[in-house]
Design an enzyme around this catalytic site. Structure first.
Site, PDB file in Angstrom:
ATOM      1  CG  HIS A  10      -0.159   0.029   2.526  1.00 51.45           C
ATOM      2  ND1 HIS A  10       0.400   1.164   3.050  1.00 51.45           N
ATOM      3  CD2 HIS A  10       0.149  -0.971   3.386  1.00 51.45           C
ATOM      4  CE1 HIS A  10       1.007   0.880   4.180  1.00 51.45           C
ATOM      5  NE2 HIS A  10       0.882  -0.418   4.413  1.00 51.45           N
ATOM      6  CD  GLU A  83       2.043  -5.733   8.051  1.00 48.84           C
ATOM      7  OE1 GLU A  83       2.135  -6.933   7.757  1.00 48.84           O
ATOM      8  OE2 GLU A  83       2.858  -4.860   7.682  1.00 48.84           O
ATOM      9  CG  HIS A 151      -0.878  -4.559   4.993  1.00 54.81           C
ATOM     10  ND1 HIS A 151      -1.372  -3.294   5.230  1.00 54.81           N
ATOM     11  CD2 HIS A 151      -1.957  -5.334   4.710  1.00 54.81           C
ATOM     12  CE1 HIS A 151      -2.691  -3.305   5.105  1.00 54.81           C
ATOM     13  NE2 HIS A 151      -3.070  -4.535   4.797  1.00 54.81           N
TER      14      HIS A 151
END
Length: 214
Positions: A10, A83, A151
């Site tokens: 991201h 994540e 992530h």
């Protein structure tokens, strides 16, 4: 023919700038992160992705939305792409983590995989991403491209696990910059199941390798 996977981190958030552990805290992209997502999506769109699968956390979901807007491919959300859960480290800076958990931090840097309070281990996070990636690939046809938006930590360890690298080597792989990606390629899927790593922490599109080392 071959299949391709792009594992895309991201864009930037305010917590990235402050060097705070985000984990599964649902932070937003900042202005720079949104521009990073738009710029990277413009390059990745040329790969004509077959599927886009993203973490449901906003910073990944909003990054994926820029690629979906350009390609018309819908975003599929998968919580296994979140994540790593860092437990009580979330929201802390690196010095604050050392102050609160000195022994666990030492163990982590000694290439161990300690469990911080309320957290999962790197191996647990890597296993769920590898599982999600394997399942997503089941419907990607020969010649297709899968884009996974997630992530930094979970992409690093999950990719290493998917490729079969032993856990002792995972820290040899550097972290990913915001909106950079990993590229994997599978040559002749009907004959070979092996995947190979072609790009790591990249911001440019994969190019053919003009070399005797095929």
């Amino acid at each position: 023919m071959s299949r391709t996977v792009i594992l895309w981190r991201h864009g930037q958030t305010a917590w990235n700038i402050e060097r705070r552990v985000q984990g599964q805290t649902d932070t937003e992209l900042d202005d720079t992160g949104r521009e990073q997502a738009r710029s990277a999506a413009a390059r990745l769109a040329s790969l004509e992705p077959t599927r886009i699968v993203a973490s449901d956390l906003k910073r990944a979901r909003h990054t994926a939305a820029e690629l979906a807007r350009l390609t018309g491919v819908g975003i599929e959300l998968d919580v296994r792409l979140r994540e790593m859960n860092f437990g009580e480290r979330e929201g802390l800076t690196w010095p604050e983590s050392w102050e609160r958990f000195p022994d666990l931090m030492k163990a982590m840097l000694a290439n161990e995989d300690p469990r911080f309070p309320g957290a999962e281990t790197h191996a647990e996070a890597g296993a769920r991403l590898a599982e999600a990636l394997t399942e997503a690939l089941e419907t990607v046809p020969d010649g297709g491209t899968l884009v996974v938006v997630a992530h930094g930590a979970v992409l690093r360890v999950g990719t290493a696990m998917f490729l079969g690298f032993p856990e002792s080597t995972w820290r040899s792989f550097a972290g990913l910059s915001n909106c950079s990606w990993i590229a994997l390629e599978q040559i002749d899927p009907e004959r070979y199941s092996r995947w190979r790593l072609t790009e790591w922490n990249a911001g440019t599109l994969p190019e053919p390798v003009l070399s005797d080392d095929e």
